[in-house]
Design an enzyme around this catalytic site. Structure first.
Site, PDB file in Angstrom:
ATOM      1  NE  ARG A  74      -0.247   0.287   4.996  1.00 16.49           N
ATOM      2  CZ  ARG A  74       0.652   1.122   5.469  1.00 16.49           C
ATOM      3  NH1 ARG A  74       0.983   2.206   4.776  1.00 16.49           N
ATOM      4  NH2 ARG A  74       1.271   0.899   6.615  1.00 16.49           N
ATOM      5  N   GLY A  75       0.243   2.398  -0.159  1.00 16.64           N
ATOM      6  CA  GLY A  75       0.966   3.641   0.009  1.00 16.64           C
ATOM      7  C   GLY A  75       1.144   3.966   1.484  1.00 16.64           C
ATOM      8  N   GLY A  76       1.939   4.979   1.760  1.00 12.27           N
ATOM      9  CA  GLY A  76       2.109   5.422   3.136  1.00 12.27           C
ATOM     10  C   GLY A  76       3.296   4.792   3.833  1.00 12.27           C
ATOM     11  CB  THR A  79      -0.358   2.523  10.342  1.00  9.48           C
ATOM     12  OG1 THR A  79      -1.328   2.974  11.303  1.00  9.48           O
ATOM     13  CG2 THR A  79      -0.923   1.336   9.580  1.00  9.48           C
ATOM     14  CG  HIS A  81      -3.687  -2.557  10.930  1.00  5.47           C
ATOM     15  ND1 HIS A  81      -4.423  -1.424  10.704  1.00  5.47           N
ATOM     16  CD2 HIS A  81      -2.974  -2.767   9.791  1.00  5.47           C
ATOM     17  CE1 HIS A  81      -4.178  -0.967   9.484  1.00  5.47           C
ATOM     18  NE2 HIS A  81      -3.288  -1.759   8.921  1.00  5.47           N
ATOM     19  N   GLY A 143      -4.333   4.015   3.858  1.00  5.55           N
ATOM     20  CA  GLY A 143      -3.251   3.482   3.040  1.00  5.55           C
ATOM     21  C   GLY A 143      -3.886   2.716   1.901  1.00  5.55           C
ATOM     22  N   GLY A 154      -6.991   0.174   2.444  1.00  5.20           N
ATOM     23  CA  GLY A 154      -8.092   1.060   2.802  1.00  5.20           C
ATOM     24  C   GLY A 154      -7.851   1.900   4.028  1.00  5.20           C
ATOM     25  CG  LEU A 155     -11.335   2.924   6.415  1.00  4.00           C
ATOM     26  CD1 LEU A 155     -11.733   3.031   7.893  1.00  4.00           C
ATOM     27  CD2 LEU A 155     -12.421   3.544   5.545  1.00  4.00           C
ATOM     28  CB  CYS A 172       1.376   8.322   9.202  1.00  7.99           C
ATOM     29  SG  CYS A 172      -0.162   7.444   9.612  1.00  7.99           S
TER      30      CYS A 172
END
Length: 229
Positions: A74-76, A79, A81, A143, A154-155, A172
Protein backbone atom coordinates in the site's frame (compact mmCIF):
# COMPACT_ATOMS: atom_id res chain seq x y z
CA UNK A 1 -19.43 16.85 -4.07
CA UNK A 2 -21.43 15.06 -6.77
CA UNK A 3 -22.10 11.49 -5.72
CA UNK A 4 -22.38 8.69 -8.26
CA UNK A 5 -25.62 6.80 -8.93
CA UNK A 6 -26.48 3.87 -6.65
CA UNK A 7 -24.80 0.58 -7.58
CA UNK A 8 -25.11 -2.78 -5.77
CA UNK A 9 -22.08 -3.91 -3.78
CA UNK A 10 -21.37 -6.61 -1.21
CA UNK A 11 -20.21 -6.00 2.35
CA UNK A 12 -18.38 -8.86 4.06
CA UNK A 13 -17.53 -8.88 7.78
CA UNK A 14 -14.48 -11.06 8.35
CA UNK A 15 -14.45 -10.71 12.15
CA UNK A 16 -10.99 -10.84 13.72
CA UNK A 17 -8.21 -12.07 11.45
CA UNK A 18 -4.43 -12.04 11.15
CA UNK A 19 -3.27 -9.43 8.66
CA UNK A 20 -1.35 -11.35 6.00
CA UNK A 21 -4.06 -13.81 4.83
CA UNK A 22 -6.51 -10.93 4.32
CA UNK A 23 -3.89 -8.88 2.47
CA UNK A 24 -3.07 -11.80 0.14
CA UNK A 25 -6.79 -12.44 -0.46
CA UNK A 26 -7.29 -8.77 -1.44
CA UNK A 27 -4.49 -9.12 -3.97
CA UNK A 28 -6.00 -12.29 -5.43
CA UNK A 29 -9.48 -10.77 -5.58
CA UNK A 30 -8.17 -7.65 -7.36
CA UNK A 31 -6.13 -9.70 -9.84
CA UNK A 32 -9.08 -11.98 -10.65
CA UNK A 33 -11.82 -9.37 -11.05
CA UNK A 34 -12.96 -7.92 -14.36
CA UNK A 35 -15.28 -5.18 -15.57
CA UNK A 36 -18.35 -7.23 -14.57
CA UNK A 37 -17.22 -7.91 -10.98
CA UNK A 38 -19.34 -6.44 -8.19
CA UNK A 39 -17.61 -4.03 -5.83
CA UNK A 40 -17.11 -5.20 -2.26
CA UNK A 41 -16.20 -3.81 1.15
CA UNK A 42 -14.38 -6.08 3.57
CA UNK A 43 -14.60 -5.19 7.26
CA UNK A 44 -12.09 -6.71 9.65
CA UNK A 45 -10.44 -6.37 13.05
CA UNK A 46 -6.79 -7.43 12.90
CA UNK A 47 -4.50 -9.19 15.30
CA UNK A 48 -1.67 -6.86 16.42
CA UNK A 49 0.69 -5.98 13.55
CA UNK A 50 2.80 -3.10 12.27
CA UNK A 51 2.65 -2.56 8.52
CA UNK A 52 5.12 -0.57 6.40
CA UNK A 53 3.91 0.83 3.09
CA UNK A 54 5.80 0.60 -0.20
CA UNK A 55 7.98 3.60 0.63
CA UNK A 56 8.03 2.75 4.33
CA UNK A 57 11.30 3.38 6.10
CA UNK A 58 12.29 0.76 8.69
CA UNK A 59 13.72 3.44 11.00
CA UNK A 60 10.14 4.59 11.69
CA UNK A 61 9.63 1.29 13.57
CA UNK A 62 11.25 2.16 16.87
CA UNK A 63 10.58 -0.75 19.26
CA UNK A 64 8.33 -3.42 17.74
CA UNK A 65 8.85 -5.84 20.62
CA UNK A 66 6.79 -8.96 20.03
CA UNK A 67 4.49 -7.37 17.43
CA UNK A 68 5.28 -8.55 13.89
CA UNK A 69 6.27 -6.06 11.18
CA UNK A 70 5.12 -6.60 7.58
CA UNK A 71 6.27 -4.68 4.49
CA UNK A 72 3.17 -4.41 2.28
CA UNK A 73 2.13 -2.96 -1.07
CA UNK A 74 0.00 0.00 0.00
CA UNK A 75 0.97 3.64 0.01
CA UNK A 76 2.11 5.42 3.14
CA UNK A 77 4.63 4.76 5.88
CA UNK A 78 4.10 2.73 9.07
CA UNK A 79 0.95 2.17 11.08
CA UNK A 80 -0.42 -0.23 13.68
CA UNK A 81 -3.45 -2.50 13.45
CA UNK A 82 -4.92 -4.21 16.47
CA UNK A 83 -8.06 -5.18 18.38
CA UNK A 84 -10.52 -2.33 18.89
CA UNK A 85 -9.84 -0.82 15.46
CA UNK A 86 -12.21 -1.01 12.48
CA UNK A 87 -10.39 -1.73 9.24
CA UNK A 88 -12.37 -1.39 6.00
CA UNK A 89 -10.98 -2.50 2.67
CA UNK A 90 -13.01 -0.99 -0.20
CA UNK A 91 -12.52 -3.23 -3.23
CA UNK A 92 -13.91 -0.80 -5.76
CA UNK A 93 -13.63 -0.29 -9.50
CA UNK A 94 -13.10 3.47 -9.33
CA UNK A 95 -12.64 3.65 -13.08
CA UNK A 96 -16.18 2.31 -13.47
CA UNK A 97 -17.40 4.64 -10.73
CA UNK A 98 -15.64 7.55 -12.49
CA UNK A 99 -13.84 8.55 -9.30
CA UNK A 100 -10.24 9.79 -9.45
CA UNK A 101 -7.65 8.69 -6.91
CA UNK A 102 -7.50 12.05 -5.11
CA UNK A 103 -11.31 12.17 -4.96
CA UNK A 104 -11.34 8.56 -3.74
CA UNK A 105 -9.15 9.50 -0.77
CA UNK A 106 -11.26 12.60 -0.02
CA UNK A 107 -14.48 10.56 -0.05
CA UNK A 108 -13.09 8.03 2.42
CA UNK A 109 -11.94 10.83 4.70
CA UNK A 110 -15.36 12.48 4.44
CA UNK A 111 -17.12 9.23 5.37
CA UNK A 112 -14.99 9.05 8.54
CA UNK A 113 -15.57 12.74 9.33
CA UNK A 114 -19.35 12.27 8.93
CA UNK A 115 -19.23 9.16 11.11
CA UNK A 116 -17.49 11.07 13.89
CA UNK A 117 -20.17 13.77 13.68
CA UNK A 118 -22.77 11.16 14.70
CA UNK A 119 -21.14 11.39 18.12
CA UNK A 120 -20.55 15.17 17.93
CA UNK A 121 -16.82 14.69 17.36
CA UNK A 122 -15.25 17.16 14.92
CA UNK A 123 -12.79 15.47 12.59
CA UNK A 124 -10.65 17.31 10.02
CA UNK A 125 -8.22 16.63 7.19
CA UNK A 126 -4.62 17.80 7.02
CA UNK A 127 -2.99 18.88 3.77
CA UNK A 128 -0.37 16.40 2.67
CA UNK A 129 -1.11 13.94 5.49
CA UNK A 130 -4.01 11.63 4.51
CA UNK A 131 -6.28 10.50 7.32
CA UNK A 132 -8.62 12.12 9.81
CA UNK A 133 -7.56 14.12 12.86
CA UNK A 134 -9.31 15.45 15.96
CA UNK A 135 -7.37 18.38 17.32
CA UNK A 136 -3.70 17.42 17.10
CA UNK A 137 -4.29 13.66 17.21
CA UNK A 138 -4.93 11.17 14.43
CA UNK A 139 -8.01 8.96 14.79
CA UNK A 140 -8.01 7.25 11.38
CA UNK A 141 -5.28 6.34 8.90
CA UNK A 142 -5.48 5.67 5.16
CA UNK A 143 -3.25 3.48 3.04
CA UNK A 144 -4.44 2.58 -0.45
CA UNK A 145 -3.37 0.78 -3.60
CA UNK A 146 -4.94 1.15 -7.04
CA UNK A 147 -4.26 -1.46 -9.70
CA UNK A 148 -5.85 -1.17 -13.16
CA UNK A 149 -8.41 1.26 -11.76
CA UNK A 150 -9.36 -1.08 -8.89
CA UNK A 151 -8.67 -0.35 -5.25
CA UNK A 152 -7.52 -2.45 -2.32
CA UNK A 153 -6.13 -1.77 1.15
CA UNK A 154 -8.09 1.06 2.80
CA UNK A 155 -8.74 2.69 6.16
CA UNK A 156 -8.05 1.99 9.83
CA UNK A 157 -10.33 3.75 12.33
CA UNK A 158 -9.41 3.67 16.03
CA UNK A 159 -12.50 2.98 18.12
CA UNK A 160 -11.60 1.50 21.52
CA UNK A 161 -8.08 0.11 21.47
CA UNK A 162 -4.84 -0.01 23.37
CA UNK A 163 -2.91 2.88 21.82
CA UNK A 164 0.43 1.99 23.45
CA UNK A 165 1.83 0.26 20.32
CA UNK A 166 1.61 3.57 18.43
CA UNK A 167 4.32 4.84 20.77
CA UNK A 168 6.65 2.17 19.38
CA UNK A 169 6.58 3.76 15.91
CA UNK A 170 6.57 7.14 14.20
CA UNK A 171 2.93 6.90 13.12
CA UNK A 172 2.61 7.44 9.35
CA UNK A 173 6.24 8.54 9.40
CA UNK A 174 5.75 11.51 11.77
CA UNK A 175 7.82 11.48 14.93
CA UNK A 176 5.73 12.43 17.94
CA UNK A 177 2.39 12.31 16.13
CA UNK A 178 -0.35 11.84 18.71
CA UNK A 179 -2.93 9.11 18.11
CA UNK A 180 -6.39 8.92 19.66
CA UNK A 181 -9.54 6.79 19.54
CA UNK A 182 -13.27 7.38 19.51
CA UNK A 183 -13.55 6.08 23.07
CA UNK A 184 -10.98 8.61 24.29
CA UNK A 185 -12.95 11.33 22.49
CA UNK A 186 -16.20 10.45 24.26
CA UNK A 187 -17.48 8.06 21.61
CA UNK A 188 -18.66 4.45 21.87
CA UNK A 189 -16.69 1.66 23.49
CA UNK A 190 -17.47 -1.01 20.91
CA UNK A 191 -16.99 -1.53 17.19
CA UNK A 192 -20.55 -2.74 16.60
CA UNK A 193 -21.97 0.73 17.26
CA UNK A 194 -19.68 2.36 14.70
CA UNK A 195 -19.54 -0.19 11.87
CA UNK A 196 -23.03 0.37 10.42
CA UNK A 197 -22.66 4.16 10.57
CA UNK A 198 -19.27 4.06 8.85
CA UNK A 199 -20.46 1.64 6.18
CA UNK A 200 -23.55 3.77 5.50
CA UNK A 201 -21.36 6.84 5.08
CA UNK A 202 -18.94 5.00 2.76
CA UNK A 203 -21.87 3.72 0.72
CA UNK A 204 -23.26 7.24 0.45
CA UNK A 205 -19.93 8.67 -0.66
CA UNK A 206 -19.55 6.11 -3.44
CA UNK A 207 -23.20 5.72 -4.37
CA UNK A 208 -23.30 2.05 -3.35
CA UNK A 209 -26.25 -0.03 -2.21
CA UNK A 210 -24.53 -2.40 0.23
CA UNK A 211 -25.79 -5.96 0.61
CA UNK A 212 -24.53 -8.26 3.38
CA UNK A 213 -22.68 -11.34 2.15
CA UNK A 214 -20.76 -14.18 3.81
CA UNK A 215 -17.05 -13.70 4.59
CA UNK A 216 -14.79 -14.56 1.65
CA UNK A 217 -12.79 -17.74 1.38
CA UNK A 218 -9.42 -16.11 2.02
CA UNK A 219 -7.59 -18.84 0.12
CA UNK A 220 -9.85 -18.48 -2.94
CA UNK A 221 -11.77 -15.17 -2.87
CA UNK A 222 -14.06 -15.37 -5.90
CA UNK A 223 -15.28 -12.18 -7.56
CA UNK A 224 -19.07 -12.05 -7.98
CA UNK A 225 -21.16 -10.50 -10.71
CA UNK A 226 -23.31 -7.57 -9.58
CA UNK A 227 -26.99 -8.21 -8.92
CA UNK A 228 -29.86 -5.94 -9.80
CA UNK A 229 -30.57 -3.21 -7.25
Amino acid sequence: MDLVASRPAFVRDLGRQPYEPVWRAMQRFTDARDERTADEMWVVEHDPVFTLGQAGRPEHVLMPGGIPVLHVDRGGQVTYHGPGQIVVYPLLDIKRLKVGVRDYVCRIEQAIIDTLLEWNILGVRRDGAPGVYVGDAKVAALGIRVRRGRTFHGLAFNIAMDLEPFRRINPCGYAGLQVTSMLDLGGPSGLDAVKPVLLDELARQFGLALRPAPPPDLAHPLPSAPQAA
